[in-house]
Design an enzyme around this catalytic site. Sequence first.
Site, mmCIF file in Angstrom:
data_model
loop_
_atom_site.group_PDB
_atom_site.id
_atom_site.type_symbol
_atom_site.label_atom_id
_atom_site.label_comp_id
_atom_site.label_asym_id
_atom_site.label_seq_id
_atom_site.Cartn_x
_atom_site.Cartn_y
_atom_site.Cartn_z
ATOM 1 N N LYS A 114 -2.008 42.006 31.994
ATOM 2 C CA LYS A 114 -0.722 42.661 32.254
ATOM 3 C C LYS A 114 -0.860 44.150 32.537
ATOM 4 C CE LYS A 114 2.770 39.706 30.148
ATOM 5 N NZ LYS A 114 3.917 39.686 29.236
ATOM 6 N N LYS A 196 -1.701 31.290 36.182
ATOM 7 C CA LYS A 196 -0.708 30.517 35.426
ATOM 8 C C LYS A 196 0.700 30.829 35.917
ATOM 9 C CE LYS A 196 0.431 33.550 31.592
ATOM 10 N NZ LYS A 196 0.711 33.805 30.203
ATOM 11 N N LYS A 199 6.838 34.025 34.131
ATOM 12 C CA LYS A 199 8.206 34.489 34.381
ATOM 13 C C LYS A 199 8.197 35.704 35.275
ATOM 14 C CE LYS A 199 10.130 33.088 29.964
ATOM 15 N NZ LYS A 199 9.867 33.560 28.610
#
Length: 337
Positions: A114, A196, A199
Amino acid sequence: MSDKPVVFSGIQPSGTLHIGNYYGAVRRWAAEQGHNFNIFCLVDMHAITVPQDPAELREKTLETAAILLAAGIDPQRSALFVQSDVGEHAQLAWLLNGIASMGQLQRMTQYKEKSAERREQSTVGLFTYPLLMAADILLYRTNFVPVGADQKQHVELTRDLAQRFNATFGETFVLPEPTIPALGARIMGLDDPTKKMSKSGGRSGHAVGVLDSADAIKSAIMSAQTDSGSEISIDRDRPGVSNLLSIYIAATGTTREAAEQHFAGKGYGTLKREVVDALVAELAPLQARYAELRASPDHLRALLTRSATAIRPIAQQTYADAKRAMGLGLGSPGGQE
Ligand code: AMP
Ligand code: TRP
């Protein structure tokens, strides 16, 4: 508290729940409610480790609560509450800041992924995120944490921290174990089956949201990336087809062998059409229940508040124990601590 095993899990109320969340986590939470003492948490304080619009975050918190209830979380059998309603989560996370090392947190894959693009700009919260998650889990003396494969490392860190705390300050925390589903633990992006489904994927064609219309599901699945070749099987070298087949297996409840046999000699077009049908069949009733629940926001708020009130004493007790063990505060008058 009952003597049943405690199951705790959390989900961020940001973005819209996708089928990865559903098959990796939520569906299992609902299915396994009978045997345990269940606590499910809408982790709004985790969500603010990346920028959020306040009004939207509040809206998404209610939306996510309604989706979980529509997916079968039963408020008679499970607690369902908002993380920021129980202050002890942030308080215990701070104590864990005094236990965890920089090196441990730097090894966390989710943080590395991230923050990869803009490390200097990413928030401190993104780095200490696993400590808040550890606090969530430890506060309720959790035995089992049902999550998708991506969260396994965080639960293992939680275990390490609890062990270190207990060894240093005396038995305080229960050591939790992650439980990862055999199937659906990692649903991949439809546009890029090597990453993956997430969201924050954002792009159209990346994910199927659990509230997506039949048309949207169709267009996402029909345009999903597949591989060259024609055989339909789960195979590391063909991530696109493997992902679609995994979704099919998760949605229909069939076995891998039966599914591979069913599609033998058929083309990718057939696989995609059947995945669409399976997803629509599973999600349509959920969406109908969702619409009913979402129409009564006051009812949702009352339910979430009641749940937080019911479980708060457990969090308060564990936090008080941890605080005392570490020598914080004044102790009790005349007491030895
Ligand atoms: P999050 O969306 O990060 O709040 O995740 C909520 C739950 O869904 C966690 O248990 C995750 O492990 C699980 N999850 C998230 N993405 C996926 C995915 N692509 N496949 C399977 N499980 C997932
Ligand atoms: N970090 C988890 C995720 O992104 C969500 C989460 C927060 C969680 N606290 C938790 C999951 C405690 C299990 C237990 O998916």
